[in-house]
Design an enzyme around this catalytic site. Structure first.
Site, mmCIF file in Angstrom:
data_model
loop_
_atom_site.group_PDB
_atom_site.id
_atom_site.type_symbol
_atom_site.label_atom_id
_atom_site.label_comp_id
_atom_site.label_asym_id
_atom_site.label_seq_id
_atom_site.Cartn_x
_atom_site.Cartn_y
_atom_site.Cartn_z
ATOM 1 N N ARG A 1 2.219 -24.745 4.491
ATOM 2 C CA ARG A 1 2.808 -25.129 3.537
ATOM 3 C C ARG A 1 3.891 -26.290 3.760
ATOM 4 N NH1 ARG A 1 -1.210 -23.351 1.161
ATOM 5 N NH2 ARG A 1 -1.172 -21.243 0.304
ATOM 6 N N LYS B 1 4.015 -22.294 -2.416
ATOM 7 C CA LYS B 1 3.054 -21.131 -2.987
ATOM 8 C C LYS B 1 3.003 -19.895 -2.185
ATOM 9 C CE LYS B 1 -2.084 -20.732 -3.534
ATOM 10 N NZ LYS B 1 -3.238 -21.125 -3.385
#
Length: 101
Positions: free
Chosen positions: A25, A61
């Protein structure tokens, strides 16, 4: 982190876990040419002489809002003595013998 080999016909080694997901990420939400790290990592890097600039909160996320930083400057490289080639060759030879047992 968990790792393992997947598949019987075409084995593939892979790693899994929160650390791997967060690193992915940081890469996918970063900016080209910049290294982005989490707040926890920034604390550790600062102790080792890195300079960082806070990017602020981003949505990650699976984690929610996370404070991230960009590395601005690296500390000077520290050189260490290298292992003499003969010593290294002996270690490789010994390791090969152990594996072949």
């Amino acid at each position: 982190i968990v790792s393992g080999v997947i598949g019987a016909k075409k084995p593939l080694f892979d790693i899994y876990g929160d650390t791997v997901n967060v690193a992915s990420r940081m890469d996918s939400t970063g900016k080209t040419g910049r290294v982005q790290v989490t707040d926890d990592t920034a604390v550790i890097l600062r102790r080792h002489g890195y300079t960082l600039e806070e990017r602020g909160e981003i949505n990650v996320k699976g984690k929610g809002r996370v404070v991230t930083h960009f590395i601005s400057d690296w500390p000077p490289l520290v050189t260490t003595p290298t292992t003499p080639p003969a010593t290294l060759e002996r270690r490789v030879s010994t390791a090969t013998q152990i594996v072949s047992l």
